[in-house]
Scaffold this motif. Structure first.
Motif: not given
Length: 350
Positions: A66-74, A314-322
């Motif tokens: 699995v390669d996850n580059e979504l940019g999910l917040p840590k 609140y708006l939560v953004k990743t590289r592929a999903v908002t």
């Protein structure tokens, strides 16, 4: 086995739904890895799509990456089911096992066709979900196709209306010759995604890897694929599970109508194709469980405070999903820009 109180159950189901959504994105992706391009007979794109959905998955075992580059917040102090590799087993009759390697242990999901177990070895927590019969699994609106032919027809219709479907050469994946099937949103689609590439086994039409790309990126934003695969019968004990001694065990009931324990009310999809948006309203029970200072602190750390015709939220953004969560308890999620979410909420009303 101890029961879970309704409000906790609702929160667990909400979190599980989010995890499944992330897994769904993962299953639409894989690293665009190197490999020889074998010579294969030409195939029409839609014929390849139809053959994938007509085929039955054979018994197999395999290693996945699995390669996850979504940019999910840590988030400090919060664990998540994220993994870079794992093993998958399938008996060809509907029973399956997935074992994901985590930084602190292993996350295992086992389905024997009647119930699904999940187990987090780091937390020593197991959950069990008893599957309802086939009739209860059907969507009230017929959204879940009951046979491969129907699924194929719906996918072809979707591809014809919202995508350009093509076959872009061949590849070798996990030692198997494969076609590269590409789904590209049409220019009218308001989506963050550029394309999805699916490597399809030339012999049995099993998807071996998928890569999802966003605009302006050369590498997939999220990916999942086989690095090794073996076809053949699997040991029956792989598809049974007994919680380890001392594990915390919780029962989760399947979603049912009129139970009042769902995390969302009035969940529906606005739009079609790549820029469709899931819109729902958080139930009163779940809102009271989540409406505290800790929740607002979490949202302020992973999201941005926004306002519009929908009110504030609140708006939560990743590289592929908002995702957009309003203060009045509505939520909109899609692989789209904020404006599309805002329009979807306006079209859904309050």
């Amino acid at each position: 086995m101890k029961p879970v109180n309704p409000r906790r159950r609702a929160a667990v189901i909400a979190v599980s739904g989010t995890a499944l959504g992330a897994a769904g994105l993962g299953v639409l992706a894989v690293p665009a890895g190197a490999g020889e391009a074998p010579e294969l007979p030409a195939v029409e794109p839609l014929a390849l799509v139809e053959s994938v959905l007509r085929s039955d998955a054979p018994a197999l075992s395999g290693s996945i990456t699995v390669d996850n580059e979504l940019g999910l917040p840590k988030i400090d102090g919060m664990s998540a089911v994220t993994a870079e590799s794992g093993r998958v087993y399938f008996d060809g009759e509907g029973r399956a096992r997935l074992a994901l390697e985590l930084h602190g242990g292993e996350y295992t999901v086992v389905s024997d066709g009647t119930q699904v177990w999940s187990y987090d070895s780091e937390e020593n927590i197991a959950t069990r979900l008893s599957l309802p019969d086939h009739a209860d699994m059907e969507s009230p609106h017929g959204a879940v196709p009951s046979d491969p032919a129907t699924m194929a027809k719906r996918l072809v219709e979707f591809a014809g209306k919202a995508s350009t479907v093509s076959v872009d050469g061949t590849a070798t994946v996990a030692g198997r010759a494969a076609y590269e099937l590409v789904l590209t949103p049409k220019p009218t689609e308001k989506t963050l995604l550029r394309e999805a590439r699916i490597a399809v086994d030339a012999e049995n039409r099993l998807p071996l890897r998928v890569s999802v790309f966003t605009h302006g990126t050369a590498e997939p934003v999220v990916s999942l694929g086989f690095t090794e695969i073996d076809f053949g019968g699997q040991a029956p004990d792989l598809f049974s599970f007994t919680p380890p001694a001392g594990a915390e065990v919780a029962d989760i009931e399947p979603r049912a109508r009129n139970r009042g324990e769902k995390p969302f009310d009035d969940a529906h999809v606005v739009g079609e194709g790549w820029d469709s948006v899931m819109v729902a309203r958080v139930t009163a029970d779940t809102r009271s469980e989540l409406a505290d200072a800790r929740t607002h602190d979490l949202l302020s750390r992973i999201g941005t405070r926004v306002n519009g015709e929908y009110g504030e939220g609140y708006l939560v953004k990743t590289r592929a999903v908002t995702a957009l969560l309003t203060d009045d308890g509505r939520i909109a999620v899609g692989a789209v820009p904020e404006k599309v979410l805002s329009d979807a909420l306006s079209r859904s009303g309050r």
